[in-house]
Enzyme design. Structure first.
Site, PDB file in Angstrom:
ATOM      1  N   GLU A   1      -0.717   7.738   7.694  1.00  0.00           N
ATOM      2  CA  GLU A   1       0.591   7.096   7.563  1.00  0.00           C
ATOM      3  C   GLU A   1       1.565   8.065   6.895  1.00  0.00           C
ATOM      4  O   GLU A   1       1.275   8.568   5.806  1.00  0.00           O
ATOM      5  CB  GLU A   1       0.447   5.818   6.733  1.00  0.00           C
ATOM      6  CG  GLU A   1      -0.396   4.762   7.450  1.00  0.00           C
ATOM      7  CD  GLU A   1      -1.048   3.760   6.501  1.00  0.00           C
ATOM      8  OE1 GLU A   1      -0.664   3.687   5.324  1.00  0.00           O
ATOM      9  OE2 GLU A   1      -1.972   3.049   6.963  1.00  0.00           O
TER      10      GLU A   1
ATOM     11  N   LEU B   1       0.158   1.595  10.850  1.00  0.00           N
ATOM     12  CA  LEU B   1      -0.324   1.272   9.502  1.00  0.00           C
ATOM     13  C   LEU B   1      -1.683   0.554   9.620  1.00  0.00           C
ATOM     14  O   LEU B   1      -1.729  -0.660   9.774  1.00  0.00           O
ATOM     15  CB  LEU B   1       0.713   0.388   8.799  1.00  0.00           C
ATOM     16  CG  LEU B   1       0.698   0.323   7.279  1.00  0.00           C
ATOM     17  CD1 LEU B   1       1.953  -0.311   6.761  1.00  0.00           C
ATOM     18  CD2 LEU B   1      -0.535  -0.353   6.729  1.00  0.00           C
TER      19      LEU B   1
ATOM     20  N   GLU C   1      -5.619   1.364   8.134  1.00  0.00           N
ATOM     21  CA  GLU C   1      -6.598   2.260   7.512  1.00  0.00           C
ATOM     22  C   GLU C   1      -7.950   2.214   8.201  1.00  0.00           C
ATOM     23  O   GLU C   1      -8.617   3.238   8.357  1.00  0.00           O
ATOM     24  CB  GLU C   1      -6.760   1.928   6.025  1.00  0.00           C
ATOM     25  CG  GLU C   1      -5.593   2.399   5.156  1.00  0.00           C
ATOM     26  CD  GLU C   1      -4.353   1.544   5.259  1.00  0.00           C
ATOM     27  OE1 GLU C   1      -4.457   0.440   5.828  1.00  0.00           O
ATOM     28  OE2 GLU C   1      -3.287   1.957   4.776  1.00  0.00           O
TER      29      GLU C   1
ATOM     30  N   GLN D   1      -3.288   6.747   2.394  1.00  0.00           N
ATOM     31  CA  GLN D   1      -2.144   7.058   1.542  1.00  0.00           C
ATOM     32  C   GLN D   1      -2.436   6.934   0.045  1.00  0.00           C
ATOM     33  O   GLN D   1      -1.995   7.757  -0.744  1.00  0.00           O
ATOM     34  CB  GLN D   1      -0.986   6.152   1.943  1.00  0.00           C
ATOM     35  CG  GLN D   1       0.359   6.704   1.597  1.00  0.00           C
ATOM     36  CD  GLN D   1       1.449   5.997   2.380  1.00  0.00           C
ATOM     37  OE1 GLN D   1       1.765   4.835   2.132  1.00  0.00           O
ATOM     38  NE2 GLN D   1       2.028   6.681   3.343  1.00  0.00           N
ATOM     39  N   PHE D   2      -3.194   5.904  -0.316  1.00  0.00           N
ATOM     40  CA  PHE D   2      -3.556   5.711  -1.725  1.00  0.00           C
ATOM     41  C   PHE D   2      -4.958   5.116  -1.802  1.00  0.00           C
ATOM     42  O   PHE D   2      -5.363   4.332  -0.938  1.00  0.00           O
ATOM     43  CB  PHE D   2      -2.591   4.730  -2.411  1.00  0.00           C
ATOM     44  CG  PHE D   2      -1.219   5.276  -2.652  1.00  0.00           C
ATOM     45  CD1 PHE D   2      -0.926   5.970  -3.814  1.00  0.00           C
ATOM     46  CD2 PHE D   2      -0.213   5.107  -1.714  1.00  0.00           C
ATOM     47  CE1 PHE D   2       0.345   6.470  -4.043  1.00  0.00           C
ATOM     48  CE2 PHE D   2       1.060   5.604  -1.925  1.00  0.00           C
ATOM     49  CZ  PHE D   2       1.344   6.291  -3.095  1.00  0.00           C
TER      50      PHE D   2
ATOM     51  N   PRO E   1     -10.593  -0.803   3.460  1.00  0.00           N
ATOM     52  CA  PRO E   1     -10.943  -1.192   4.834  1.00  0.00           C
ATOM     53  C   PRO E   1     -11.786  -0.133   5.548  1.00  0.00           C
ATOM     54  O   PRO E   1     -12.423  -0.422   6.564  1.00  0.00           O
ATOM     55  CB  PRO E   1      -9.577  -1.335   5.530  1.00  0.00           C
ATOM     56  CG  PRO E   1      -8.609  -1.557   4.432  1.00  0.00           C
ATOM     57  CD  PRO E   1      -9.138  -0.780   3.256  1.00  0.00           C
TER      58      PRO E   1
ATOM     59  N   HIS F   1      -2.414   1.435  -6.687  1.00  0.00           N
ATOM     60  CA  HIS F   1      -2.115   2.852  -6.459  1.00  0.00           C
ATOM     61  C   HIS F   1      -2.778   3.727  -7.523  1.00  0.00           C
ATOM     62  O   HIS F   1      -2.429   4.892  -7.661  1.00  0.00           O
ATOM     63  CB  HIS F   1      -0.607   3.110  -6.512  1.00  0.00           C
ATOM     64  CG  HIS F   1       0.173   2.552  -5.367  1.00  0.00           C
ATOM     65  ND1 HIS F   1       0.320   1.212  -5.143  1.00  0.00           N
ATOM     66  CD2 HIS F   1       0.852   3.167  -4.358  1.00  0.00           C
ATOM     67  CE1 HIS F   1       1.081   1.024  -4.066  1.00  0.00           C
ATOM     68  NE2 HIS F   1       1.402   2.198  -3.578  1.00  0.00           N
TER      69      HIS F   1
HETATM   70  C1  LIG Z   1      -2.913  -1.315   3.352  1.00  0.00           C
HETATM   71  C2  LIG Z   1      -1.821  -0.474   2.867  1.00  0.00           C
HETATM   72  N1  LIG Z   1      -1.653   0.761   3.368  1.00  0.00           N
HETATM   73  C3  LIG Z   1      -0.654   1.541   2.933  1.00  0.00           C
HETATM   74  C4  LIG Z   1       0.192   1.109   1.976  1.00  0.00           C
HETATM   75  C5  LIG Z   1       1.330   1.988   1.486  1.00  0.00           C
HETATM   76  N2  LIG Z   1       2.565   1.391   1.980  1.00  0.00           N
HETATM   77  C6  LIG Z   1       3.282   0.576   1.202  1.00  0.00           C
HETATM   78  S1  LIG Z   1       4.499  -0.164   2.050  1.00  0.00           S
HETATM   79  C7  LIG Z   1       4.098   0.638   3.466  1.00  0.00           C
HETATM   80  C8  LIG Z   1       4.891   0.364   4.705  1.00  0.00           C
HETATM   81  C9  LIG Z   1       4.972  -1.079   4.978  1.00  0.00           C
HETATM   82  O1  LIG Z   1       5.764  -1.312   6.084  1.00  0.00           O
HETATM   83  P1  LIG Z   1       6.153  -2.768   6.519  1.00  0.00           P
HETATM   84  O2  LIG Z   1       4.932  -3.599   6.698  1.00  0.00           O
HETATM   85  O3  LIG Z   1       7.044  -2.649   7.685  1.00  0.00           O
HETATM   86  O4  LIG Z   1       6.929  -3.357   5.255  1.00  0.00           O
HETATM   87  P2  LIG Z   1       8.294  -2.819   4.600  1.00  0.00           P
HETATM   88  O5  LIG Z   1       7.928  -1.801   3.596  1.00  0.00           O
HETATM   89  O6  LIG Z   1       9.127  -2.264   5.686  1.00  0.00           O
HETATM   90  O7  LIG Z   1       8.900  -4.004   3.965  1.00  0.00           O
HETATM   91  C10 LIG Z   1       3.017   1.475   3.265  1.00  0.00           C
HETATM   92  C11 LIG Z   1       2.435   2.340   4.291  1.00  0.00           C
HETATM   93  C12 LIG Z   1      -0.034  -0.181   1.452  1.00  0.00           C
HETATM   94  N3  LIG Z   1       0.736  -0.683   0.482  1.00  0.00           N
HETATM   95  N4  LIG Z   1      -1.035  -0.945   1.913  1.00  0.00           N
END
Ligand SMILES: Cc1ncc(C[n+]2csc(CCOP(=O)(O)OP(=O)(O)O)c2C)c(N)n1
Ligand SMILES: [Mg+2]
Lengths: 324, 353
Positions: free
Chosen positions: A29, A58, A60, A82-83, A89, A129
């Protein structure tokens, strides 16, 4: 030689391996146009294009599971989670498949993939995180788990991990991504997986640690440098474990403290203590001490300092074994 | 038994970006409620601007802005008192619309665990940072409602990025199979950090995914409070009368960086942002209210001042609270503290800073 921080050293390792071997691809990601949330993959997308540096949906479980398939069929995927908190998962894919594919197919299919996971607390980050889940991966037979601690070993160990014929979980201490700088050879080099290193030699007590905790251990040992001669062992790889190095060291000093950031119960520190007990119990001058995170959920930033092992706690543990 | 479900391919809109109506205002909304929605949107934006400023001063952690997505407030207004909502991390306006104390909400974003000690009279789960995972909890909460023959419903919020995870599929599938009384609200803000919607899924719309799960999907202008309220209210009524779930794709835009740790200029064209700024949900409702003489510029100014004063007071309250006790990390791990943790509490007292 160049002076690099840990994130830059990893970036250089990826660059050089991608240049050398066309089957190496990077996926995850925000690793492409954004260059990664920690800037670790910066410049890769520009240099190698979107077919080899891939911004994935998105997902994992898919980053891991699809990497298994890629690896089975001749690619060398370097996946990024990413973290730490979002690596969970992947456990299903790793436990049920990546780790046992070689064994199940009697060597016919293999999974030469790398999964990079930034881990550790101390960055005042949002929830999920700041986790240290290394134990979960170490407990899966068939995986290798590598945890670098400085720019120099990060680069060499990542190159070895990419070239390794088996799946490697590569856990990057995010707390020191940009906090430690070190001279790193410009050329490509490998460091042996499954080998610990002695950071400094000493005769009174051995402190064993890995990853993000090395910097903290060094601070603690520095504060006691007038008082005790401390040997520091940096594990570098948690699976398979370099027993020989720490056993030899503890045999010499007769005293040991193991420092880990993860919660205490069943952590890697417990494994190290068991091995010391099995092999050289009678050489010990004092029971081995552990300094670990508590058996709690990783607290939100306001209380994270209270959770994380710090020089004070490590110093006290050293005093405990010295004054037993 | 096979049945056909329809997913309208047209995005539903009632209030356009010039504040003109293209349909009827939902009958449940009287002028007073419309004003209340407007005020809550402004409160949400005032909170957002304040949070961004505090973050720059180091008084807040990494913060996820909700700039441009304030119409979400209307979805919360469609809930009844005992209904639930299950948030992701970009639903500040939903929290405020449900009466969550702002000072307490702020606590979470400064890294104090008490921020998510949810007040007893609010039915919601805590902010969910692991993307998509909360969808399943929402399905479970709603299913429990059905199993217990209660008439309440659950709104489940998530982003466009969240639709790529297995949890999304598993949650929607389950809800379809058991006709669970929930409403899935996807805040499609077009971006998941640096990944645009087009790279997240090859589907033309997110709403159409509902088809595969055997229930209705609706795409709605997510910056139009009237249309959003209407589709959410219809979906809630349907869920409440045991006719199953609905997927609502709230078509909106993240006007800010992903979080304060992000720099969107690295990966997205500023021109796109400018286009979406013209569709601002607050401006649009304001134009309507002015035109209908339900609001004067003077009143408007007062609403903003009042919102800022409310937020400032909340910040003051949050920042003057006594800090959490360090031992608090050990409590609430279990109903009863086990022996090994009691030992660790004692050890922590001896060795910690
Ligand atoms: C399972 C997971 N993977 C990665 C992240 C890191 N991360 C936080 S927000 C995000 C993007 C989320 O996109 P979206 O679902 O469209 O929500 P938005 O931030 O646009 O509100 C990512 C990759 C996370 N929080 N949870
Ligand atoms: Mg999004």
């Amino acid at each position: 030689m160049s002076v690099l921080n840990l994130a830059q050293a990893i970036n250089q390792a990826l660059m050089q391996e991608m240049e050398k071997d066309e089957s190496v691809i990077v996926l995850g990601e925000d690793v492409g146009t954004d260059g990664g949330v920690f800037r670790v993959t910066e410049g890769l997308w520009k240099k190698f294009g979107g077919e080899r540096v891939i911004d994935t949906p998105l997902a994992e479980s898919a980053i891991c599971g699809v990497s298994i398939g890629l690896a089975i069929n001749g690619m060398k995927p370097v996946g990024e989670i990413q973290f730490d908190g979002f690596s969970l998962p992947c456990i299903d894919q790793l436990y049920s498949h990546a780790a046992r594919m070689r064994n199940r197919t009697r060597g016919r299919l293999t999974v030469p993939m790398v999964l990079r996971i930034p881990y550790s607390g101390g960055t005042r980050a949002l929830e999920h995180h700041s986790e240290s889940p290394e134990t979960l991966f170490v407990h899966i037979p068939g995986l290798k788990v590598v945890v670098p601690s400085t720019p120099y070993n990060a680069k060499g160990l990542l190159i070895s991990s990419i070239r390794d014929p088996d799946p490697v979980i590569f856990m990057e201490p995010k707390r020191v991504y940009h906090a430690i700088k070190e001279e790193v050879p410009n050329e490509s080099y490998e460091l042996q997986i499954g080998k610990a290193r002695i950071i400094q030699e000493g005769t009174d007590v051995t402190v064993i640690t890995w990853g993000a905790m090395l910097k903290v251990v060094r601070e603690a040992v520095e504060q006691l440098s007038e008082k005790y001669s401390v040997e520091i062992v940096d594990m570098q790889t948690l699976s398979p474990m370099d027993e020989e190095t720490f056993i030899k060291s503890v045999q010499k000093t007769g005293r040991a403290v193991v420092v880990q950031e993860a919660p205490k119960t069943c952590g890697v520190a417990a494994e190290i203590v068991s091995r010391v007990n099995e092999k050289i119990l009678t050489s010990l001058e004092a029971p081995v001490q552990r300094v670990t995170g508590w058996d709690t959920t990783m607290p939100l930033p306001k209380l994270e300092e209270y959770y994380l092992p710090n020089p004070n706690r490590i110093g006290k543990a050293i005093e405990t074994v010295m004054n037993f | 038994m096979s049945k056909k479900v329809s997913t309208s391919s047209k995005m539903i809109q009632i209030l356009d970006e010039n504040g003109e109506l293209h349909g009827e205002i939902p009958k449940e909304l009287n002028n007073e409620q419309i004003k209340k929605i407007y005020e809550t949107m402004i409160l949400t934006r005032a909170f957002d601007q304040t949070a961004l400023a505090l973050q720059r001063e180091g008084r807040m952690l990494t913060y996820a802005s909700t700039f441009g997505q304030e119409a979400q407030v209307a979805a919360a207004f469609a809930l009844e008192k005992d209904d639930w909502f299950v948030p992701s991390f970009r639903e500040h306006g939903v929290f405020f619309a449900r009466g969550y104390p702002i000072s307490q909400y702020m606590l979470y974003w400064v890294g104090d665990g008490r921020g998510m000690q949810i007040p007893k009279d609010i039915n919601c789960t805590p902010i969910s940072v692991p993307v998509s995972t909360q969808i399943l909890h929402g399905v479970g909460i709603a299913w429990a409602m059905k199993l217990q023959k209660k008439k309440n419903v659950v709104e489940i919020f998530f982003g466009d990025g969240a639709t790529s995870k297995g949890d999304f599929h598993e949650g929607l599938n389950w809800a379809g199979v058991f006709k669970v009384p929930c409403v899935f609200i996807c805040q499609n803000n077009q971006w998941a950090i640096s990944v645009p919607r087009s790279k997240q899924t090859a589907s033309e719309t997110i709403a159409q995914k509902a088809n595969a799960y055997g229930f209705e999907g609706v795409q709605v202008d997510g910056n139009d409070v009237f249309a959003l309220y209407k589709v959410v209210k219809d979906a809630i009524d349907k869920a409440r009368s045991d006719k199953g779930p609905t997927l609502i794709e709230m078509f909106t835009y993240r006007l800010s960086d992903h979080t304060t740790a992000d720099d969107a200029k690295k990966y997205r064209d500023e021109k796109e942002v400018e286009v979406w700024k013209k569709k601002d949900p607050i401006d649009r409702l304001k134009k309507f209210l002015l035109k209908k003489k339900l609001l004067t510029e003077d009143e408007n100014k007062k609403i903003w001042e009042q919102a800022q004063a409310t937020v400032d007071a909340a910040v003051k309250e949050e920042e003057s609270m006594s800090p959490m006790k360090s031992e608090d990390i050990f409590t609430n791990m279990y109903a009863e503290i086990p022996e090994n943790l009691k030992e660790q509490i004692e050890e922590a007292k001896r060795v910690s800073p």
